[in-house]
Design a protein around this motif. Sequence first.
Motif, PDB file in Angstrom:
ATOM      1  N   ALA A   1      39.174  34.732  27.042  1.00  0.00           N
ATOM      2  CA  ALA A   1      38.556  35.167  28.290  1.00  0.00           C
ATOM      3  C   ALA A   1      39.489  35.071  29.491  1.00  0.00           C
ATOM      4  O   ALA A   1      39.125  35.499  30.587  1.00  0.00           O
ATOM      5  N   CYS A   2      40.689  34.516  29.296  1.00  0.00           N
ATOM      6  CA  CYS A   2      41.636  34.400  30.410  1.00  0.00           C
ATOM      7  C   CYS A   2      42.006  35.790  30.935  1.00  0.00           C
ATOM      8  O   CYS A   2      42.288  36.704  30.165  1.00  0.00           O
ATOM      9  N   HIS A   3      42.020  35.903  32.261  1.00  0.00           N
ATOM     10  CA  HIS A   3      42.350  37.175  32.889  1.00  0.00           C
ATOM     11  C   HIS A   3      43.806  37.239  33.307  1.00  0.00           C
ATOM     12  O   HIS A   3      44.333  38.319  33.552  1.00  0.00           O
ATOM     13  N   SER A   4      44.462  36.111  33.389  1.00  0.00           N
ATOM     14  CA  SER A   4      45.865  36.132  33.791  1.00  0.00           C
ATOM     15  C   SER A   4      46.588  34.950  33.166  1.00  0.00           C
ATOM     16  O   SER A   4      45.968  33.978  32.735  1.00  0.00           O
ATOM     17  N   GLN A   5      47.908  35.060  33.147  1.00  0.00           N
ATOM     18  CA  GLN A   5      48.711  33.978  32.581  1.00  0.00           C
ATOM     19  C   GLN A   5      48.696  32.737  33.460  1.00  0.00           C
ATOM     20  O   GLN A   5      48.999  31.641  32.994  1.00  0.00           O
TER      21      GLN A   5
END
Length: 135
Positions: free
Chosen positions: A92-96
Amino acid sequence: MSENPTVVDFVIDYLRANPDFFMRHPDLFLHLRVPGQAPDGSRSPAECQNEALKGALSACQIREEEQKLRDSLLDSDEKSENIIRFATDLLACHSQVELPNLVLSFFISEFRAAQDCFVFGLLKPTSPSSLLLNA
């Protein structure tokens, strides 16, 4: 082995005054030698009591082992749920930028790791095609 009559009388009196002694100390009952079966096939009350206490001790030990297994299964289920939750959070992570904090919080909670044990750095993502060119 010679018996001291005073000691023998004390033990007899103590056991008579404390009939639950072997219930409180069932492990000691396993070390006693009681008369065996009579030639007519009858058993002494002490032998019957010994058998009952051994059965009670075995049942108690079995219940303790079952409880340990149940606790272990519950712990295993909880760990599995935590790993699935972590994998879902990773997906579900949208960015690093979110990844290091997510990984750090997982390791701290699961392994009780100190926060200063980890150093994270962001790597520049490489495309699959650049990997092929470098090979």
